[in-house]
Motif scaffolding. Structure first.
Motif, PDB file in Angstrom:
ATOM      1  N   TRP A 419      -3.044 -18.358  -4.180  1.00  0.00           N
ATOM      2  CA  TRP A 419      -1.767 -19.006  -3.957  1.00  0.00           C
ATOM      3  C   TRP A 419      -1.684 -20.464  -4.730  1.00  0.00           C
ATOM      4  CZ3 TRP A 419       1.691 -17.646   0.160  1.00  0.00           C
ATOM      5  CH2 TRP A 419       1.402 -16.456   0.842  1.00  0.00           C
ATOM      6  N   THR A 420      -1.347 -20.115  -5.898  1.00  0.00           N
ATOM      7  CA  THR A 420      -1.520 -21.292  -6.873  1.00  0.00           C
ATOM      8  C   THR A 420      -0.213 -22.353  -6.698  1.00  0.00           C
ATOM      9  OG1 THR A 420      -0.315 -20.344  -8.624  1.00  0.00           O
ATOM     10  CG2 THR A 420      -2.326 -19.824  -8.532  1.00  0.00           C
ATOM     11  N   ASP A 421      -0.274 -23.412  -7.297  1.00  0.00           N
ATOM     12  CA  ASP A 421       0.613 -24.380  -7.175  1.00  0.00           C
ATOM     13  C   ASP A 421       1.777 -24.079  -7.985  1.00  0.00           C
ATOM     14  OD1 ASP A 421      -0.390 -25.002  -9.660  1.00  0.00           O
ATOM     15  OD2 ASP A 421      -0.918 -27.080  -9.193  1.00  0.00           O
ATOM     16  N   ARG A 422       1.792 -23.237  -8.840  1.00  0.00           N
ATOM     17  CA  ARG A 422       2.951 -22.657  -9.464  1.00  0.00           C
ATOM     18  C   ARG A 422       3.824 -21.867  -8.940  1.00  0.00           C
ATOM     19  NH1 ARG A 422       0.197 -21.352 -15.421  1.00  0.00           N
ATOM     20  NH2 ARG A 422      -1.223 -20.680 -14.038  1.00  0.00           N
ATOM     21  N   LEU A 423       3.265 -21.089  -7.785  1.00  0.00           N
ATOM     22  CA  LEU A 423       3.967 -20.011  -7.200  1.00  0.00           C
ATOM     23  C   LEU A 423       5.572 -20.496  -6.761  1.00  0.00           C
ATOM     24  CD1 LEU A 423       1.623 -17.904  -4.900  1.00  0.00           C
ATOM     25  CD2 LEU A 423       3.089 -16.940  -6.798  1.00  0.00           C
ATOM     26  N   GLU A 424       6.554 -19.603  -6.979  1.00  0.00           N
ATOM     27  CA  GLU A 424       7.712 -19.821  -6.449  1.00  0.00           C
ATOM     28  C   GLU A 424       8.414 -18.941  -5.445  1.00  0.00           C
ATOM     29  OE1 GLU A 424      10.416 -20.121  -9.680  1.00  0.00           O
ATOM     30  OE2 GLU A 424       9.116 -21.786 -10.775  1.00  0.00           O
ATOM     31  N   LYS A 425       8.082 -17.553  -5.602  1.00  0.00           N
ATOM     32  CA  LYS A 425       8.568 -16.579  -4.534  1.00  0.00           C
ATOM     33  C   LYS A 425       7.216 -15.790  -4.394  1.00  0.00           C
ATOM     34  CE  LYS A 425      13.079 -16.605  -6.436  1.00  0.00           C
ATOM     35  NZ  LYS A 425      13.618 -17.668  -5.417  1.00  0.00           N
ATOM     36  N   VAL A 426       7.094 -15.304  -3.119  1.00  0.00           N
ATOM     37  CA  VAL A 426       5.911 -14.522  -2.519  1.00  0.00           C
ATOM     38  C   VAL A 426       6.726 -13.219  -1.773  1.00  0.00           C
ATOM     39  CG1 VAL A 426       3.950 -14.085  -1.398  1.00  0.00           C
ATOM     40  CG2 VAL A 426       4.210 -16.205  -2.719  1.00  0.00           C
ATOM     41  N   PHE A 427       6.297 -12.060  -2.244  1.00  0.00           N
ATOM     42  CA  PHE A 427       6.890 -10.775  -1.455  1.00  0.00           C
ATOM     43  C   PHE A 427       5.642  -9.907  -1.058  1.00  0.00           C
ATOM     44  CE2 PHE A 427      10.114 -12.183  -4.353  1.00  0.00           C
ATOM     45  CZ  PHE A 427      11.333 -12.174  -3.579  1.00  0.00           C
ATOM     46  N   LEU A 428       5.331  -9.993   0.444  1.00  0.00           N
ATOM     47  CA  LEU A 428       4.355  -9.272   0.847  1.00  0.00           C
ATOM     48  C   LEU A 428       4.763  -8.265   2.020  1.00  0.00           C
ATOM     49  CD1 LEU A 428       1.908 -12.087   1.537  1.00  0.00           C
ATOM     50  CD2 LEU A 428       1.906 -10.550  -0.340  1.00  0.00           C
ATOM     51  N   ARG A 429       6.107  -7.819   1.642  1.00  0.00           N
ATOM     52  CA  ARG A 429       6.735  -6.885   2.455  1.00  0.00           C
ATOM     53  C   ARG A 429       6.124  -5.485   2.776  1.00  0.00           C
ATOM     54  NH1 ARG A 429       9.408  -2.795   0.878  1.00  0.00           N
ATOM     55  NH2 ARG A 429       9.755  -3.764  -1.184  1.00  0.00           N
ATOM     56  N   GLY A 430       6.110  -5.008   3.963  1.00  0.00           N
ATOM     57  CA  GLY A 430       5.791  -3.601   4.224  1.00  0.00           C
ATOM     58  C   GLY A 430       4.216  -3.234   4.030  1.00  0.00           C
ATOM     59  N   ASN A 431       3.542  -4.368   4.443  1.00  0.00           N
ATOM     60  CA  ASN A 431       1.983  -4.001   4.371  1.00  0.00           C
ATOM     61  C   ASN A 431       1.531  -3.951   5.992  1.00  0.00           C
ATOM     62  OD1 ASN A 431       1.035  -4.218   1.489  1.00  0.00           O
ATOM     63  ND2 ASN A 431       2.233  -6.401   1.629  1.00  0.00           N
ATOM     64  N   GLN A 432       0.122  -3.999   5.994  1.00  0.00           N
ATOM     65  CA  GLN A 432      -0.462  -3.720   7.621  1.00  0.00           C
ATOM     66  C   GLN A 432      -1.276  -5.006   7.830  1.00  0.00           C
ATOM     67  OE1 GLN A 432      -2.434  -0.052   7.130  1.00  0.00           O
ATOM     68  NE2 GLN A 432      -1.269   0.803   5.719  1.00  0.00           N
ATOM     69  N   ILE A 433      -0.706  -6.088   7.406  1.00  0.00           N
ATOM     70  CA  ILE A 433      -1.521  -7.384   7.754  1.00  0.00           C
ATOM     71  C   ILE A 433      -1.157  -7.772   9.255  1.00  0.00           C
ATOM     72  CG2 ILE A 433      -1.469  -9.756   7.506  1.00  0.00           C
ATOM     73  CD1 ILE A 433       0.008  -9.312   4.628  1.00  0.00           C
ATOM     74  N   GLU A 434      -2.397  -7.809   9.948  1.00  0.00           N
ATOM     75  CA  GLU A 434      -2.373  -7.933  11.441  1.00  0.00           C
ATOM     76  C   GLU A 434      -2.459  -9.491  11.903  1.00  0.00           C
ATOM     77  OE1 GLU A 434      -5.813  -5.831  13.017  1.00  0.00           O
ATOM     78  OE2 GLU A 434      -4.904  -3.908  11.897  1.00  0.00           O
ATOM     79  N   GLU A 435      -2.993 -10.349  11.157  1.00  0.00           N
ATOM     80  CA  GLU A 435      -3.083 -11.779  11.339  1.00  0.00           C
ATOM     81  C   GLU A 435      -3.054 -12.481  10.255  1.00  0.00           C
ATOM     82  OE1 GLU A 435      -5.922 -14.345  14.343  1.00  0.00           O
ATOM     83  OE2 GLU A 435      -6.625 -12.551  13.623  1.00  0.00           O
ATOM     84  N   ILE A 436      -2.722 -13.838  10.339  1.00  0.00           N
ATOM     85  CA  ILE A 436      -2.943 -15.141   9.388  1.00  0.00           C
ATOM     86  C   ILE A 436      -3.587 -15.959  10.076  1.00  0.00           C
ATOM     87  CG2 ILE A 436      -1.999 -16.795   7.811  1.00  0.00           C
ATOM     88  CD1 ILE A 436       0.585 -14.644   7.367  1.00  0.00           C
ATOM     89  N   PRO A 437      -5.132 -15.940  10.028  1.00  0.00           N
ATOM     90  CA  PRO A 437      -5.848 -16.832  10.697  1.00  0.00           C
ATOM     91  C   PRO A 437      -5.926 -18.070  10.363  1.00  0.00           C
ATOM     92  CG  PRO A 437      -7.272 -15.366   9.168  1.00  0.00           C
ATOM     93  CD  PRO A 437      -5.742 -15.147   8.833  1.00  0.00           C
ATOM     94  N   ASN A 438      -6.723 -18.977  11.060  1.00  0.00           N
ATOM     95  CA  ASN A 438      -6.823 -20.332  10.745  1.00  0.00           C
ATOM     96  C   ASN A 438      -7.699 -20.373   9.443  1.00  0.00           C
ATOM     97  OD1 ASN A 438      -7.455 -23.158  10.854  1.00  0.00           O
ATOM     98  ND2 ASN A 438      -8.886 -23.114  12.619  1.00  0.00           N
ATOM     99  N   GLY A 439      -7.522 -21.394   8.631  1.00  0.00           N
ATOM    100  CA  GLY A 439      -8.279 -21.686   7.523  1.00  0.00           C
ATOM    101  C   GLY A 439      -7.672 -21.240   6.147  1.00  0.00           C
TER     102      GLY A 439
END
Length: 841
Positions: A419-439
């Motif tokens: 996740w660099t400081d140059r990112l403008e758009k992020v597409f993570l659609r349709g995966n199996q991510i269960e949680e975005i934890p602390n940290g």
């Protein structure tokens, strides 16, 4: 004399053997072509006809320079059918310009090469092939045409108009000629170039990737070249691969996986098969597949497709195309046009257009441009995106500014280092991510869009995740399992679009009062959500609010009056008096509790010219309100005894008023209603009404009552009656059909009293349904006949009859085929109750 004849035959045979070879596209060296001209001289001397054969030979020599090379064998019956179709049109006097279009690499040029060779079998026909310059100009096109037809002195003239005159004169002296322009990227006026199509002596055929070019060129026939099916794709792949013997089973499976990426596109299939010639090891095949999946392979077919993208010309259209690929990818085929346009609006790609109508008009125009460029197949029911087109688009996106990891089976959010400081758009659609934890707290100040939608296992997002995403404008968490949004959402002051559609477990949204920039809040299908967040009254820029499918009944009192820019609202209920706040409303989906309030809202719809609505009176919500309906403006009436067409926007005697713009009317449980409407309403007061749907109206006797208007017609296309047991013997009468010329579908179910669908009137034994396409009859115990007398149904496509035991025959006169025989019956065995003994007479 016999020696002379023998010599003549020998020379003539040699001459025509060379002629045939040239016409088949076989190239010859210069000395062979000179030999042809000498042969022609000898033939002329023998026959004492100077010039005749030499002119033919000269034309052939010149033609051989511009004609296609040896053609490849066509694969598939459909491809060969296209060749015959084009040849057939070229023989028709009424057709002067033909456009052949399709996506890059689909085989347009190969098909036209076969057409070209087929035309050369006609000795009296001059056929010229011109490859259109990529950098198009009228001057350059004139130069190419002149070279093909042998107009050598054109290059001496520099003025474009005078050049057009020279070309016109040269082409117009020929009795029959065909000019093929291969690879046209933009339209032009034929008179500006000097092509005399209007005289009838010349026919023009163009190949292009753009349907718009075909239209602008005024092509009378526009022929689309489609993709090969999988069987023909495999046949072309195998033929090109030239593998000795059968492929090993494991190699064949990898090869078929490769073909899924190149599906139906001949140019891509030929290229990958050629690269794989001589490759025998399984690991080499697997490596090729991996390179393709990771987009690490330089392919010529990508370059061809990129030209189509670049030729869109308009930067806005190009951005919209790339957005479709990034945002929808593989699921594009299951997404309707309206959702695609809404996504353009969300992303701010359509500019500063004030109204939803204007935005949707612009969005439709852009989708038509993309479709016209054959980058996306936008049919009425689906959108097809070729895998190679998707790969080409993704390859053009800058990796440093975009993170695209959609549908990759990810179970965790990408590590923070990505996740660099140059990112403008992020597409993570349709995966199996269960949680975005602390940290995990990415610092991406330029990030404007984050798509986590369709991660159905995603149940929790720690508040630290959004802490440094202060530039976020679009956040899509739709179709995830989150139960609550983190408090840090409240600090995203630049957020403009929050998409939470189908978050079925969502119960809590934190304070939104600081989200002053937000213009869209989509909560459709959040079935566990019972309350809206605090601070709703502060969202003064909100234009779109969708609450359908939630447990939220209505907005808190006074909130609607603060949402002064609202253009779209979907909610279960609205209160009396709130209609005065709907001055900018263009799309309204709601239910109203009583007749008086309902009529007040109907008046508001008419005053504000609301473009889209589905408003229910007395309906408890659910399917009555959110049921699928193809029309844009629907009224649903539940448990009301009387309705009337609105004349001046006022109510009277407890009648529910119908707005003039309504397209669909649905009646539920109106038990005391005797008739639905008067003929006068249909023909004058409700000119847009297309559908009447009636459910469980126990006392209903007839649908339309009153004197039949002389010569007047209405636009009704669908009539559905279900569960109305008090209907009289006849549903409609034959004389009514004169006023229902557009009726396409009739559906009658569970009506105990219906004996005849179309009853006769005096001195009438035959009626005609010119537009009727579908007829559905179900559970009609007393039905004896469709129509008294005979019935013509020239448009009938489908009949379904179920449990109509007294119906023995159907007096249908089906349309005749060209052969004069009746067309096949529209029945299928599963559509008929065989015990009823139904037949077509």
């Amino acid at each position: 004399m016999n020696k002379l004849k023998s010599k003549w035959r020998t020379i003539e045979e040699e001459y025509w053997s060379v002629v045939r070879a040239i016409r088949e596209g076989i190239s010859f060296p210069a000395e062979k072509l000179a030999e042809l001209e000498e042969l022609s001289k000898e033939v002329e001397e023998i026959l004492l006809v100077p010039g005749r054969f030499r002119q033919e030979a000269t034309a052939l020599v010149r033609c051989s320079k511009s004609s296609p090379s040896v053609t490849i064998e066509l694969v598939g019956k459909e491809t060969r059918r296209k060749v015959n179709e084009i040849l057939s049109y070229l023989m028709q006097d009424s057709v002067s310009i033909i456009g052949v279009y399709g996506m890059g690499g689909v085989g347009k040029t190969a098909i036209l090469r076969h057409v070209y060779n087929g035309l050369h079998e006609d000795l009296a026909l001059d056929v010229f092939w011109v490859a259109v310059p990529r950098e198009f100009s009228v001057y350059a096109l004139q130069e190419e045409i002149a070279d093909a037809i042998g107009l050598d002195n054109l290059s001496n003239e520099k003025d474009v108009k005078r050049r057009a005159g020279l070309l016109y004169g040269h082409l117009n002296v020929k009795n029959r000629s065909i000019l093929i322009l291969d690879g046209l990227w933009m339209h032009f006026e034929v008179k500006d170039v000097g092509i005399p199509v209007e005289t009838g002596k010349l026919k023009l055929v163009v190949t292009t990737r753009s349907l718009d070019v075909c239209r602008m060129m005024q092509c009378q026939k526009q022929i689309k070249i489609g993709l090969l099916d999988m069987e023909d794709s495999w046949r072309l792949f195998s033929k090109t691969l030239c593998f000795a013997g059968e492929l090993p089973w494991e190699v064949e499976q990898i090869a078929r996986s490769l073909l899924q990426r190149y599906y139906g596109l001949p140019l891509g299939i030929i290229e990958i098969a050629t690269r794989l010639r001589g490759v025998e090891k399984v690991h080499e095949w697997r490596g090729m597949l991996g390179k393709l999946e990771d987009s690490r392979m330089e392919l010529d077919v990508y370059k061809r497709l990129q030209l189509s993208y670049l030729n869109l010309g308009n930067a806005q259209v190009q951005q919209c195309f790339l957005h479709l690929i990034l945002c929808f990818g593989e699921v594009l085929s299951g997404t309707n046009r309206e959702d695609l346009i809404e996504s353009f609006v969300d992303e701010g790609l359509l500019g500063e257009i004030a109204t939803r109508q204007g935005l949707h008009d612009r969005g439709n125009a852009i989708l038509d441009k993309i479709r016209g460029a054959c980058l996306l197949d936008l049919e009425e029911e689906y959108q097809y995106l070729h895998p190679l087109t998707r790969d080409m688009a993704l390859d053009m996106v800058t990796r440093t500014t975009h993170m695209v990891k959609a549908c990759m089976g990810l179970k965790e959010i990408p590590e923070e280092a990505l996740w660099t400081d140059r990112l403008e758009k992020v597409f993570l659609r349709g995966n199996q991510i269960e949680e975005i934890p602390n940290g995990i707290s990415p610092n991406c100040p330029k990030l404007t869009r984050l798509s986590l939608n369709d991660n159905v296992m995603l149940g929790a997002i720690h508040e630290s995740f959004f802490r440094h995403l202060n530039g976020l404008t679009v956040l899509d968490l739709g179709n995830t399992g989150i139960t609550e949004l983190p408090e840090s959402i409240s600090q995203l002051e630049t957020l403009e679009v929050l998409l939470l559609r189908r978050c079925w477990a969502l119960r809590f949204i934190p304070y939104v009062g600081k989200l002053g920039s937000i213009r869209k809040l989509d909560l459709q299908g959040c079935e566990s959500l019972e309350e809206l967040p605090e601070g709703m009254e502060m969202l003064v820029n909100l234009r779109y609010l969708a609450l359908d499918g939630t447990k939220v009944e209505t907005l808190s009192e006074g909130v609607l009056g603060k949402l002064v820019n609202l253009q779209y609202l979907a909610i279960k209920k609205l209160r009396a008096g709130e209609e005065v706040h709907l001055t900018k409303m263009e799309a309204l989906y709601c239910s109203i509790p009583n007749v008086e309030t309902f009529n007040a809202y109907v008046g508001s719809l008419e005053r504000n010219s609301c473009r889209w609505y589905r408003v229910a009176m007395g309906a408890p919500g659910g399917l009555l309100l959110w049921g699928m309906n193809e029309t844009e403006r629907s009224i649903v009436i539940d448990s009301c005894d009387h309705i009337a067409a609105s004349v001046d926007g006022t109510s009277g005697d407890g009648c529910a008023l119908l707005p003039e713009s309504v397209q669909s009317l649905e009646l539920f449980r109106c038990h005391k209603m005797k008739k639905v409407m008067e003929w006068e309403w249909l023909t004058t007061l409700l000119p847009n009404l297309e559908q009447i749907i009636i459910y469980s109206c126990e006392e209903l006797e007839e649908i339309i009552r009153g004197p039949l208007p002389s010569g007047a017609t209405c636009r009704l296309t669908f009539l559905g009656v279900d569960g109305c047991n008090n209907m009289k013997r006849v549903l409609l009468t034959q004389d009514m059909w004169l006023h229902l010329p557009f009726l396409q579908e009739i559906s009658v179910k569970d009506c105990k009293g219906i004996e005849v669908i179309i009853g006769t009137v005096a001195k009438t034994t035959h009626c005609s349904f010119p537009k009727l396409m579908y007829l559905g009859l179900q559970n009609l115990p007393e039905l004896k006949s469709i129509c008294d007398g005979t019935t013509s149904c020239d448009s009938l496509e489908w009949i379904s009859i179920d449990n109509c035991p007294k119906l023995k025959s159907i007096p249908l006169q089906l349309p005749l085929l060209d052969s004069g025989l009746p067309s096949p019956s529209p029945f299928s065995s599963r559509d008929l109750d065989k015990s009823a003994g139904v037949g077509v007479t």
